[in-house]
Design an enzyme around this catalytic site. Structure first.
Site, PDB file in Angstrom:
ATOM      1  N   GLY A  14     -15.029 -65.607 -21.933  1.00 23.36           N
ATOM      2  CA  GLY A  14     -14.564 -65.132 -23.396  1.00 23.36           C
ATOM      3  C   GLY A  14     -15.751 -64.299 -23.821  1.00 23.36           C
ATOM      4  O   GLY A  14     -16.537 -63.722 -23.180  1.00 23.36           O
ATOM      5  N   SER A  15     -15.607 -64.288 -25.196  1.00 20.40           N
ATOM      6  CA  SER A  15     -16.497 -63.229 -25.859  1.00 20.40           C
ATOM      7  C   SER A  15     -18.335 -63.317 -25.867  1.00 20.40           C
ATOM      8  O   SER A  15     -18.744 -62.304 -26.251  1.00 20.40           O
ATOM      9  CB  SER A  15     -16.059 -63.091 -27.468  1.00 20.40           C
ATOM     10  OG  SER A  15     -14.704 -62.661 -27.445  1.00 20.40           O
ATOM     11  N   THR A  16     -18.813 -64.387 -25.479  1.00 21.33           N
ATOM     12  CA  THR A  16     -19.988 -64.653 -25.144  1.00 21.33           C
ATOM     13  C   THR A  16     -20.371 -63.619 -24.056  1.00 21.33           C
ATOM     14  O   THR A  16     -21.469 -62.981 -24.234  1.00 21.33           O
ATOM     15  CB  THR A  16     -20.439 -65.891 -24.514  1.00 21.33           C
ATOM     16  OG1 THR A  16     -19.583 -66.246 -23.526  1.00 21.33           O
ATOM     17  CG2 THR A  16     -20.172 -66.901 -25.700  1.00 21.33           C
TER      18      THR A  16
ATOM     19  N   LYS B 147     -19.452 -60.367 -24.196  1.00 22.63           N
ATOM     20  CA  LYS B 147     -19.716 -59.176 -24.995  1.00 22.63           C
ATOM     21  C   LYS B 147     -21.255 -58.922 -25.167  1.00 22.63           C
ATOM     22  O   LYS B 147     -21.777 -57.774 -25.588  1.00 22.63           O
ATOM     23  CB  LYS B 147     -19.010 -59.445 -26.331  1.00 22.63           C
ATOM     24  CG  LYS B 147     -17.642 -59.262 -26.327  1.00 22.63           C
ATOM     25  CD  LYS B 147     -16.754 -59.357 -27.445  1.00 22.63           C
ATOM     26  CE  LYS B 147     -15.263 -59.424 -27.127  1.00 22.63           C
ATOM     27  NZ  LYS B 147     -14.419 -59.863 -28.264  1.00 22.63           N
TER      28      LYS B 147
END
Length: 736
Positions: free
Chosen positions: A326-328, A330
């Site tokens: 997921g967004s980690t 990014k």
């Protein structure tokens, strides 16, 4: 005498002489044999003295102590503990001609007394002893109830002075901390096996999982033996020699874990498990400067002491299982853009949707936030922002960068069963989804290794859990693990800018990580909300169907700790959001751990407490001057009034310096102040004292008001105030 009679008598005499001759010959042969045996000490080629000695020579195994597993400070995590097995001698013959009884004399008394100390009733104990007596046995044990007895119980039984009750020393593997990095430490299998040479039973211990299994050879020792001469009953004969071959104990393993930090993590995860009942959780705390793993745990897990829950928790999720992060992820898209000169925080893009051929990438709210800057895109965790950033970087450079961060390959951590994950780049859509953390897979330990480069000024450290291995027989360190730099995927300048940028996800009014703010330390990091693949294809969707995570560090300027926490499918209901369970673990563990490590909190200019005075009946000018002296902010309701008629908070209440104190005058003319930054509580207080009704939208703090400051309210006035969640304002100065 007839001839026949003479022959008969002669025959009888001859037979007698013959028999005497035969017996004489046998006696002579026996005499000669005895003489020969006495002279040579052997018979049929066997050494009779040795044979007799062998019958009275006893041998016992001396069990080696399995090596200890300890934390980095020497606190015990696993060790062999001395316990006792109780048995009863029941044959009366052993006490014959002795001054004391060495066998059970009073069966009923023995059963009654022993039942106070072991988990058997008097009737059950009596049945065991009587049954063995009827079978003419020498001694009897008391099954599981009589084994693994601690020394305290042994001493109490000995104090009862029961004839015939004896104890045999046992070693058992003991885990004093219960749930404590259980899937990392592992367990052993203990059994009794017959020694082929001595035919005696000996303790065999083998690791079944975790450190216990991986380092079984190092932890296992070599058994010794004791030989001695005894009487018929096995009692040691006086004045006889003993031969001892000492056991060689197993090696001690020191882990990088810190017992205190591990305990902080276990306690916090247990609380969150109870509150939100997620399908699973996993967390790691590490030192980014060295790669040492200071704490590591997961749920479900099991109790090392009781093994409760073991059937559901054999794998180590943190190294043996992959996830879509997921967004980690990014974090590393941002780092790549900065390193390659593609990051322009104030440049803008159209949020909401992004087309990749026939596929559409959407932001979390599906519609976006209009045209926003890339910095706001990071703060809001925009998927579309990452897709646009990837276009600036270029797909090949991006994938190459992720490889330099260690994704797609094993970290090489000193644990078994590590998997590598997979970076997908077969199609353009794969690379785009990887930029915001979907499709490609990683392990939590890879996330820790990669983030160490962010926290450690560009140097990426290999994670490890074994500090050293020590031979207790010699005191020498046989193996010492040292920090290992795995590479430098980014520069120190890039690492610093990444930390500064990610810190705004915690402090910005748009930041998704506001719940991770600390009162004492500046936190930097990235939240994640990952869709979870379904077994039959596609992804699960819904508030309670995501993997929520956070990857961050503190203090931001010079991180001492880095932490990854992920919570899968928590039961959030209507009251909570995904960052609640993850922040509750992160905040508690990070704050307590930094203070335990004596990392000084950043200086905070804290407001002092002020006790509110009574301002009613005072003149407006006098009241405002007194409030200024007390460092309180007066809010006057009633223009051109001369006297205070009502106040809030009331006399005697305690408020902080700088707090608003509302004073209503004897005038009915209400002119609006600037409400920007006001809390909902202050707005409601003002509304109540003014006597006018406002339209209030949202929660948090006021960002806009429909009527300007200075507007005089009347019956037709319609004031709308819009509130949003923003970061709490505080002034902090870093200690030097």
């Amino acid at each position: 005498m007839t001839k026949r009679k003479r022959q008969s008598v002669f025959g009888n005499r001859w037979g007698a002489f013959l028999m005497l001759g035969i017996f004489g010959l046998l006696f002579l042969l026996m005499f000669v044999r005895i003489a020969l045996i006495q002279a040579t000490g052997s018979a049929e080629g066997r050494d009779l003295a040795a044979s007799v000695a062998k019958k009275h020579t006893k041998q016992e195994n001396l069990s080696a102590t399995r090596g200890k597993i300890m934390d980095r400070n020497g606190s015990i995590i696993a060790e062999d503990e001395q316990r006792y097995k109780m048995y009863a001698i029941i044959t009366p013959e052993i006490s014959k001609d002795l001054k004391e009884d060495y066998h059970v004399v009073d069966v009923d008394k023995t059963a009654r007394v022993l039942s106070k100390y072991i988990d058997l009733s008097p009737a059950e104990i009596r049945e065991i002893i009587v049954k063995a007596q009827k079978a003419d046995r020498y001694q009897v044990e008391f099954n599981k109830a009589g084994r693994n007895l601690p020394n305290s119980v042994k001493k109490k039984i000995e104090a009862e002075e029961l004839p015939g009750i004896n104890f045999e020393t046992q070693l058992v593997r003991f885990y004093p901390n219960g749930i404590f990095a259980s899937n990392l430490v592992g367990i052993v299998k203990e059994e009794e096996v017959r020694d082929k040479e001595t035919q005696l039973f000996t303790r065999k211990v083998s690791g079944e999982m975790g450190i216990e299994r991986t380092y079984n050879d190092e932890l296992s020792g070599t058994n010794g033996k004791l030989e001695y001469e005894s009487d018929f009953w096995g009692r040691l004969l006086p004045m006889k020699d003993e031969t001892i071959v000492p056991a060689k104990d197993g090696q001690n393993i020191y882990l990088t874990l810190d017992k205190m930090i591990q305990s902080f993590l276990e306690d916090s995860m247990s609380e969150v498990q109870k509150k939100y009942n997620p399908e699973s959780m996993m967390a790691i705390v590490a030192d980014p400067k060295t790669g040492r793993i200071l704490a590591m745990s997961q749920r479900p897990t099991f109790n090392l002491k009781t093994r409760e829950g073991l059937e559901n928790s054999w794998a180590n999720y943190l190294t043996e299982q992959t996830i879509e992060p997921g967004s980690t992820m990014k974090t590393f898209t941002l780092a790549t853009a900065i390193e390659n000169g593609n990051w322009e925080p104030n440049a803008t893009f159209q949020s909401g949707q992004y087309k990749v051929y026939d596929a559409t990438i959407r932001d979390s709210n599906q519609r976006g936030w209009g045209r926003i800057t890339y910095l706001e895109g990071i703060q809001r965790s925009s998927n579309v922002g990452m897709a646009n950033l990837l276009k600036r970087i270029g797909p090949e450079k991006f994938m190459d960068s992720l490889k330099t961060f260690g994704f797609g390959t094993k970290t090489g951590i000193d644990l078994p069963g590590e998997v590598s994950g997979k970076l997908l780049n077969q199609y353009p859509i794969n690379v785009v989804t990887t930029a915001y953390g979907q499709g490609s897979t990683v392990t939590p330990i890879q996330m820790i290794q990669a983030y160490s480069a962010i926290a450690n000024d560009g140097k990426m450290m290999q994670p490890y859990v074994i500090e050293k291995i020590v031979d207790p027989n010699t005191g020498k360190t046989v193996e010492q693990h040292e920090p290992t730099v795995k590479g430098q995927p980014i520069s120190a300048e890039t690492a610093k800018e990444v930390r500064e940028t990610l810190a705004t996800t915690v402090t910005s009014e748009h930041g998704t990580a506001q719940k991770f703010a600390s009162e004492d330390y500046t936190v930097t990091g990235k939240t994640g909300t990952a869709q979870i693949p379904k077994a039959g294809g596609g992804y699960s969707w819904g508030k309670n169907q995501f993997l929520y995570s956070f990857l961050g560090s503190a203090p931001a300027d010079d991180p001492e700790l880095v932490m990854y926490i992920a919570v899968k499918k928590p039961k959030l209901g209507e009251k909570y959001v995904g960052s609640d369970p993850t922040s509750e673990v992160f905040n508690s563990v990070m704050d307590r751990s930094l203070k335990y490590l004596n990392v000084e909190p950043e200086e905070v200019e804290r407001a002092e407490d002020v006790e509110v005075s009574d301002y009613v009946a005072l003149g407006v000018e006098d009241a405002t001057q007194e409030l200024a002296a007390q460092k309180l902010t007066p809010i006057i309701l009633g223009e051109n009034g001369t006297q205070i008629v009502q106040q809030y908070p009331e006399k005697g209440e305690i408020v902080l310096e700088g707090a608003r104190l509302f004073l209503k005058t004897d005038s009915d003319i209400i002119q609006l102040p600037s409400f920007k930054g006001w809390s909902l509580r202050d707005v409601l207080t003002y509304q109540s004292l003014s006597g006018h009704q406002f339209t209030i939208k949202g929660e948090g703090f006021v960002t806009t008001q429909s009527l300007p400051e200075g507007t005089t309210l009347d019956a037709d006035s319609k004031l709308t105030l819009t509130l949003k969640q923003t970061d709490a304002k505080s002034t902090k100065k870093t200690k030097k």
